[in-house]
Scaffold this motif. Structure first.
Motif, short mmCIF file in Angstrom:
data_model
loop_
_atom_site.label_atom_id
_atom_site.label_comp_id
_atom_site.label_asym_id
_atom_site.label_seq_id
_atom_site.Cartn_x
_atom_site.Cartn_y
_atom_site.Cartn_z
N SER A 258 2.01 11.14 0.99
CA SER A 258 1.82 9.70 1.09
C SER A 258 1.74 9.20 2.53
O SER A 258 1.48 8.02 2.77
CB SER A 258 2.97 8.97 0.37
OG SER A 258 3.03 9.36 -0.98
N GLN B 111 2.77 10.03 -9.76
CA GLN B 111 2.11 10.17 -11.07
C GLN B 111 1.36 11.49 -11.16
O GLN B 111 1.36 12.15 -12.20
CB GLN B 111 1.11 9.03 -11.32
CG GLN B 111 1.74 7.73 -11.67
CD GLN B 111 0.72 6.66 -12.00
OE1 GLN B 111 0.92 5.92 -12.92
NE2 GLN B 111 -0.36 6.55 -11.25
N ALA B 112 0.73 11.89 -10.07
CA ALA B 112 -0.06 13.12 -10.07
C ALA B 112 0.82 14.36 -10.23
O ALA B 112 0.42 15.34 -10.86
CB ALA B 112 -0.89 13.22 -8.79
N ALA C 68 -0.82 7.49 -16.59
CA ALA C 68 -0.89 7.04 -15.20
C ALA C 68 -1.68 5.73 -15.11
O ALA C 68 -2.66 5.52 -15.81
CB ALA C 68 -1.59 8.10 -14.34
N ASP D 137 0.82 -1.22 0.00
CA ASP D 137 0.00 0.00 0.00
C ASP D 137 0.85 1.27 0.00
O ASP D 137 0.49 2.26 -0.65
CB ASP D 137 -0.95 0.00 1.20
CG ASP D 137 -2.07 -1.01 1.04
OD1 ASP D 137 -2.34 -1.42 -0.11
OD2 ASP D 137 -2.67 -1.39 2.05
N ARG E 33 2.14 1.88 -3.49
CA ARG E 33 1.05 2.36 -4.35
C ARG E 33 0.73 3.83 -4.07
O ARG E 33 0.51 4.61 -5.00
CB ARG E 33 -0.20 1.50 -4.15
CG ARG E 33 -0.13 0.15 -4.82
CD ARG E 33 -1.47 -0.59 -4.72
NE ARG E 33 -1.33 -1.96 -5.10
CZ ARG E 33 -0.89 -2.94 -4.32
NH1 ARG E 33 -0.56 -2.68 -3.07
NH2 ARG E 33 -0.79 -4.16 -4.75
N ARG E 34 0.71 4.20 -2.79
CA ARG E 34 0.45 5.61 -2.45
C ARG E 34 1.54 6.51 -3.02
O ARG E 34 1.26 7.56 -3.62
CB ARG E 34 0.38 5.80 -0.93
CG ARG E 34 -0.99 5.57 -0.34
CD ARG E 34 -1.12 6.10 1.09
NE ARG E 34 -0.01 5.83 1.98
CZ ARG E 34 0.15 4.70 2.67
NH1 ARG E 34 -0.73 3.73 2.59
NH2 ARG E 34 1.20 4.56 3.47
N PRO F 82 -3.96 3.03 -12.77
CA PRO F 82 -4.85 3.09 -11.61
C PRO F 82 -4.29 2.27 -10.47
O PRO F 82 -4.57 1.08 -10.34
CB PRO F 82 -6.17 2.51 -12.15
CG PRO F 82 -5.72 1.59 -13.25
CD PRO F 82 -4.48 2.19 -13.83
N LEU F 83 -3.48 2.87 -9.63
CA LEU F 83 -2.82 2.16 -8.52
C LEU F 83 -3.64 2.25 -7.24
O LEU F 83 -4.19 3.23 -6.91
CB LEU F 83 -1.43 2.73 -8.27
CG LEU F 83 -0.46 2.53 -9.42
CD1 LEU F 83 0.79 3.36 -9.21
CD2 LEU F 83 -0.09 1.07 -9.57
N ARG G 37 1.06 6.71 -6.79
CA ARG G 37 -0.11 7.53 -7.14
C ARG G 37 0.21 9.01 -7.05
O ARG G 37 -0.08 9.79 -7.96
CB ARG G 37 -1.29 7.21 -6.20
CG ARG G 37 -2.29 6.24 -6.77
CD ARG G 37 -3.58 6.22 -5.98
NE ARG G 37 -3.46 6.10 -4.55
CZ ARG G 37 -3.36 4.95 -3.88
NH1 ARG G 37 -3.39 3.80 -4.52
NH2 ARG G 37 -3.26 4.93 -2.57
N HIS G 38 0.85 9.41 -5.96
CA HIS G 38 1.18 10.83 -5.77
C HIS G 38 2.29 11.27 -6.72
O HIS G 38 2.28 12.42 -7.19
CB HIS G 38 1.57 11.11 -4.31
CG HIS G 38 0.41 11.02 -3.37
ND1 HIS G 38 -0.59 11.96 -3.33
CD2 HIS G 38 0.07 10.07 -2.46
CE1 HIS G 38 -1.49 11.62 -2.43
NE2 HIS G 38 -1.12 10.46 -1.90
#
Length: 151
Positions: free
Chosen positions: A28, A14-15, A148, A4, A7-8, A150-151, A11-12
């Protein structure tokens, strides 16, 4: 492979890939040192392949994008290798993909305008080796363009 926390972080990242490790860690919910170590591990594992600048080629005066579907002479054993080696040298070719099936290769060509595209097509594309057939698809609009996951 990914937990997790990974993944966090991804995700951040990628953003906002330009954010600092400290900001990424804060977003995160982990310590900066932990985020840094995780990012190093993800890079070593080949999950993170680096960061890059995304340049809007339209802002630089390129108004035409054409996708060329190319069929090659399959009787020639070196057709793929020779075609790709020469196609890589065409500066206006921004992407090369290979396929299995009727179409062997897809090239994305960027040009300033139709006159420029016609010049590229006649002087650089049609001179590439081992071409049997070319189908041109004029790009009209991009509906979705997401790198990106979808994580």
């Amino acid at each position: 492979m990914l937990d997790d926390t990974d993944r966090r972080l991804l995700r951040h990242l990628q953003a906002d890939p330009a954010q600092s490790v400290a900001d990424l860690a804060r977003a995160s919910g982990v310590a900066a040192s932990k985020a840094y170590k995780r990012l190093e591990r993800l890079e070593a594992a080949g999950v993170l392949k680096g960061q890059r600048a995304v340049i809007d080629w339209r802002a630089l005066g390129y108004a035409v994008e054409v996708s060329l579907r190319v069929s090659l002479d399959k009787t020639e054993p070196r057709a793929f290798d020779e075609f790709i080696a020469v196609a890589r040298e065409v500066p206006e070719v921004s992407e090369i993909q290979t396929f299995l099936g009727r179409v062997d290769v897809r090239l994305t060509v960027l040009a300033r305008d139709m006159r420029h595209y016609q010049e590229i097509y006649r002087s650089r594309i049609l001179t590439l080796p081992h071409i049997v057939d070319v189908e041109a698809l004029m790009h009209v609009t991009t509906i979705k363009d997401v790198e990106a996951l979808p994580l």
